[in-house]
Design a protein around this motif. Structure first.
Motif, PDB file in Angstrom:
ATOM      1  N   ARG A   1      -8.644 -41.036 -31.571  1.00  0.00           N
ATOM      2  CA  ARG A   1      -9.215 -40.219 -30.497  1.00  0.00           C
ATOM      3  C   ARG A   1     -10.055 -39.109 -31.112  1.00  0.00           C
ATOM      4  NH1 ARG A   1      -8.705 -43.268 -26.367  1.00  0.00           N
ATOM      5  NH2 ARG A   1      -9.086 -41.473 -25.014  1.00  0.00           N
ATOM      6  N   TRP A   2     -11.178 -38.820 -30.480  1.00  0.00           N
ATOM      7  CA  TRP A   2     -12.029 -37.702 -30.904  1.00  0.00           C
ATOM      8  C   TRP A   2     -11.585 -36.425 -30.184  1.00  0.00           C
ATOM      9  CZ3 TRP A   2     -15.671 -36.792 -34.523  1.00  0.00           C
ATOM     10  CH2 TRP A   2     -16.220 -37.888 -35.193  1.00  0.00           C
ATOM     11  N   ILE A   3     -11.479 -35.323 -30.938  1.00  0.00           N
ATOM     12  CA  ILE A   3     -11.051 -34.035 -30.384  1.00  0.00           C
ATOM     13  C   ILE A   3     -12.135 -32.987 -30.585  1.00  0.00           C
ATOM     14  CG2 ILE A   3      -9.345 -32.170 -30.519  1.00  0.00           C
ATOM     15  CD1 ILE A   3      -8.218 -34.780 -29.449  1.00  0.00           C
ATOM     16  N   GLU A   4     -12.470 -32.282 -29.520  1.00  0.00           N
ATOM     17  CA  GLU A   4     -13.307 -31.080 -29.634  1.00  0.00           C
ATOM     18  C   GLU A   4     -12.365 -29.878 -29.636  1.00  0.00           C
ATOM     19  OE1 GLU A   4     -17.289 -29.901 -27.463  1.00  0.00           O
ATOM     20  OE2 GLU A   4     -15.570 -29.228 -26.269  1.00  0.00           O
ATOM     21  N   HIS A   5     -12.387 -29.122 -30.708  1.00  0.00           N
ATOM     22  CA  HIS A   5     -11.429 -28.041 -30.931  1.00  0.00           C
ATOM     23  C   HIS A   5     -12.163 -26.702 -30.896  1.00  0.00           C
ATOM     24  CE1 HIS A   5      -8.025 -25.963 -32.973  1.00  0.00           C
ATOM     25  NE2 HIS A   5      -8.992 -25.311 -33.611  1.00  0.00           N
ATOM     26  N   ARG A   6     -11.747 -25.827 -29.974  1.00  0.00           N
ATOM     27  CA  ARG A   6     -12.306 -24.470 -29.884  1.00  0.00           C
ATOM     28  C   ARG A   6     -11.221 -23.476 -30.274  1.00  0.00           C
ATOM     29  NH1 ARG A   6     -17.126 -24.189 -26.963  1.00  0.00           N
ATOM     30  NH2 ARG A   6     -17.699 -26.139 -25.923  1.00  0.00           N
ATOM     31  N   CYS A   7     -11.585 -22.496 -31.080  1.00  0.00           N
ATOM     32  CA  CYS A   7     -10.587 -21.588 -31.636  1.00  0.00           C
ATOM     33  C   CYS A   7     -11.123 -20.162 -31.627  1.00  0.00           C
ATOM     34  CB  CYS A   7     -10.264 -22.021 -33.070  1.00  0.00           C
ATOM     35  SG  CYS A   7      -9.010 -21.034 -33.864  1.00  0.00           S
ATOM     36  N   SER A   8     -10.287 -19.201 -31.264  1.00  0.00           N
ATOM     37  CA  SER A   8     -10.662 -17.789 -31.312  1.00  0.00           C
ATOM     38  C   SER A   8      -9.435 -16.952 -31.644  1.00  0.00           C
ATOM     39  CB  SER A   8     -11.267 -17.335 -29.974  1.00  0.00           C
ATOM     40  OG  SER A   8     -10.350 -17.528 -28.911  1.00  0.00           O
ATOM     41  N   VAL A   9      -9.678 -15.747 -32.127  1.00  0.00           N
ATOM     42  CA  VAL A   9      -8.604 -14.839 -32.507  1.00  0.00           C
ATOM     43  C   VAL A   9      -7.997 -14.212 -31.253  1.00  0.00           C
ATOM     44  CG1 VAL A   9      -8.090 -12.665 -33.702  1.00  0.00           C
ATOM     45  CG2 VAL A   9      -9.584 -14.348 -34.765  1.00  0.00           C
ATOM     46  N   VAL A  10      -6.681 -14.013 -31.262  1.00  0.00           N
ATOM     47  CA  VAL A  10      -6.015 -13.259 -30.187  1.00  0.00           C
ATOM     48  C   VAL A  10      -6.039 -11.783 -30.599  1.00  0.00           C
ATOM     49  CG1 VAL A  10      -3.883 -12.873 -28.923  1.00  0.00           C
ATOM     50  CG2 VAL A  10      -4.523 -15.198 -29.595  1.00  0.00           C
ATOM     51  N   PRO A  11      -6.828 -10.939 -29.922  1.00  0.00           N
ATOM     52  CA  PRO A  11      -6.930  -9.528 -30.318  1.00  0.00           C
ATOM     53  C   PRO A  11      -5.603  -8.796 -30.143  1.00  0.00           C
ATOM     54  CG  PRO A  11      -8.672 -10.162 -28.781  1.00  0.00           C
ATOM     55  CD  PRO A  11      -7.662 -11.259 -28.774  1.00  0.00           C
ATOM     56  N   GLU A  12      -5.366  -7.791 -30.963  1.00  0.00           N
ATOM     57  CA  GLU A  12      -4.146  -6.999 -30.857  1.00  0.00           C
ATOM     58  C   GLU A  12      -4.093  -6.240 -29.535  1.00  0.00           C
ATOM     59  OE1 GLU A  12      -3.533  -4.499 -34.185  1.00  0.00           O
ATOM     60  OE2 GLU A  12      -3.306  -6.148 -35.624  1.00  0.00           O
TER      61      GLU A  12
ATOM     62  N   SER B   1      -2.319  -8.877 -27.500  1.00  0.00           N
ATOM     63  CA  SER B   1      -0.953  -9.103 -27.977  1.00  0.00           C
ATOM     64  C   SER B   1      -0.845  -8.672 -29.435  1.00  0.00           C
ATOM     65  CB  SER B   1      -0.574 -10.583 -27.853  1.00  0.00           C
ATOM     66  OG  SER B   1       0.677 -10.820 -28.498  1.00  0.00           O
ATOM     67  N   PRO B   2       0.164  -7.845 -29.743  1.00  0.00           N
ATOM     68  CA  PRO B   2       0.371  -7.441 -31.140  1.00  0.00           C
ATOM     69  C   PRO B   2       0.762  -8.616 -32.030  1.00  0.00           C
ATOM     70  CG  PRO B   2       2.217  -6.736 -29.769  1.00  0.00           C
ATOM     71  CD  PRO B   2       1.155  -7.238 -28.843  1.00  0.00           C
ATOM     72  N   LEU B   3       1.142  -9.740 -31.420  1.00  0.00           N
ATOM     73  CA  LEU B   3       1.500 -10.918 -32.201  1.00  0.00           C
ATOM     74  C   LEU B   3       0.288 -11.517 -32.903  1.00  0.00           C
ATOM     75  CD1 LEU B   3       3.954 -12.695 -29.731  1.00  0.00           C
ATOM     76  CD2 LEU B   3       4.552 -11.460 -31.819  1.00  0.00           C
ATOM     77  N   GLY B   4      -0.905 -11.308 -32.324  1.00  0.00           N
ATOM     78  CA  GLY B   4      -2.110 -11.843 -32.933  1.00  0.00           C
ATOM     79  C   GLY B   4      -2.135 -13.353 -32.910  1.00  0.00           C
ATOM     80  N   GLY B   5      -2.610 -13.941 -33.994  1.00  0.00           N
ATOM     81  CA  GLY B   5      -2.686 -15.396 -34.077  1.00  0.00           C
ATOM     82  C   GLY B   5      -4.001 -15.938 -33.553  1.00  0.00           C
ATOM     83  N   ARG B   6      -3.990 -17.211 -33.186  1.00  0.00           N
ATOM     84  CA  ARG B   6      -5.198 -17.865 -32.690  1.00  0.00           C
ATOM     85  C   ARG B   6      -4.932 -18.570 -31.363  1.00  0.00           C
ATOM     86  NH1 ARG B   6      -8.948 -20.676 -37.374  1.00  0.00           N
ATOM     87  NH2 ARG B   6      -9.041 -18.904 -38.798  1.00  0.00           N
TER      88      ARG B   6
END
Length: 357
Positions: free
Chosen positions: A264-275, A278-283
């Protein structure tokens, strides 16, 4: 006696701070009953003030006040502007003590029909961010009310108010959580929130795309990398090394092999979770199955624009200015392949003997 009251107040406050799961009414009811105990009063009520400081809504009455008061509907809104002595604590923004209620007082405006009789009265406002947010009132103590009574009620009501605020905030947050979880859980795209290799959220739609359940991804954080086609590992690894800022978004395409063995082909979009969110951050990641789109792109290659073609020999001029046979040009600019034959008209023209047969 004073030490005993301090100990009693401490026990009350300790109990209030543990009422994390209590409702607003349960907190108010507890505060009311303890206000009576602390001040040796016979009756009490708590009211909450609207943000415009114009209305007080009686939220809770002590059991003794409810039994002895014959007012038909004590749980009503009271306009502060028209109210009598009890509202002075709101208007003057300070505690009011009346130790001789029968004595004439210009601030008194009488009682509704059926209201119980008062001999002594104390009302204490709670001010939060320059607004009177609540008021607690007690009455009919056998001795005079004092400054100690005011202090005890201020501490009691302020603690109860903070617990109510906390409860209201928790309920509002829970409603938002349910709302957004419902939206995400029902989505078609595969939504992820992760920090490094830890998944903070995995939408159920992952199973429709990959064949694997969210629980399988939680249990095996490496599963994500394991299902990516080996030839596309570099695409994913390069993406993982990107140091995105809050404003950036990264988009890549790669292939996975689902649980059934299909690619399967996947289109993946990713961005930072600003503090700030959420202080947890991540993506924050969103994955879409674009397999059908990829198949369509591979099967269809369109010719676009105006094609300069010779009106005599039918050659086509390419982008470099060279003239090509039409079949060569189409072969280079599309997925079409040519097989050669001859139409009946040309057979008749060039091979009449064959045409007659």
């Amino acid at each position: 006696m004073l030490q005993s009251k301090k100990s009693q107040l401490f026990d009350i406050l300790l109990h209030l701070t543990k009422m994390n799961l209590a409702t607003r009414k349960q907190i108010a009811d507890y505060a009311l009953n303890e206000a009576i105990s602390l001040t040796f009063s016979k009756i009490s009520f708590i009211g909450f003030i609207n943000s415009e400081q114009t209305i007080m809504r009686t939220h809770a009455w002590s059991e003794s006040a409810w039994k002895n008061c014959q007012v038909e509907d004590p749980y009503i809104d009271f306009p502060i502007k028209k109210a009598g002595l009890w509202a002075e604590a709101i208007r003057q923004r300070k505690s009011i003590i009346v130790n001789d209620f029968e004595k004439p007082n210009p601030l008194k405006k009488g009682f509704p029909e059926g209201h119980l009789a008062l001999s002594r009265f104390l009302s204490v406002p709670i001010i939060d961010e320059d607004h009177v947010v609540a008021i607690i009132a007690v009455g009919n103590k056998s001795t005079d009310y004092s400054k100690l009574d005011i202090q005890n009620l201020q501490i009691l009501l302020l603690t109860a108010w903070r617990m109510i605020q906390r409860r209201d905030a928790f309920e509002a947050l829970e409603q938002e959580r349910i709302k957004f979880k419902l939206i995400l859980d029902q989505g078609v795209d595969w939504e992820i929130w992760r920090k490094n290799s830890t998944y903070l959220y995995m939408s159920p739609s992952c199973q429709a795309i990959t064949g694997y359940s969210a629980e399988e991804f939680y249990t095996n954080p490496n599963l994500w990398k394991e299902i990516i086609i080996k030839e596309d590992h570099k695409v994913w690894d390069d993406h993982e090394q990107q140091n995105l800022t809050d404003e950036q978004q990264s988009t890549i395409e790669f292939r996975i092999r689902n649980k059934s063995g299909e690619v399967r082909w996947i289109e993946h979009r990713c961005s930072v979770v600003p503090e700030s969110i959420s202080p947890l951050g991540g993506r924050r990641e969103s994955n879409r199955d674009i397999t059908l789109r990829k198949i369509a792109q591979q099967e269809i290659k369109k010719l676009k624009g105006l094609l300069p073609i010779c009106s005599s020999c039918k050659k086509i001029r390419d982008e470099g200015g060279n003239w090509q046979l039409i079949e060569s040009y189409i072969h280079d600019h599309s997925e079409a392949e040519f097989t050669h034959g001859m139409c009946p008209e040309c057979i008749q023209k060039f091979y009449p003997d064959l045409a007659e047969k």
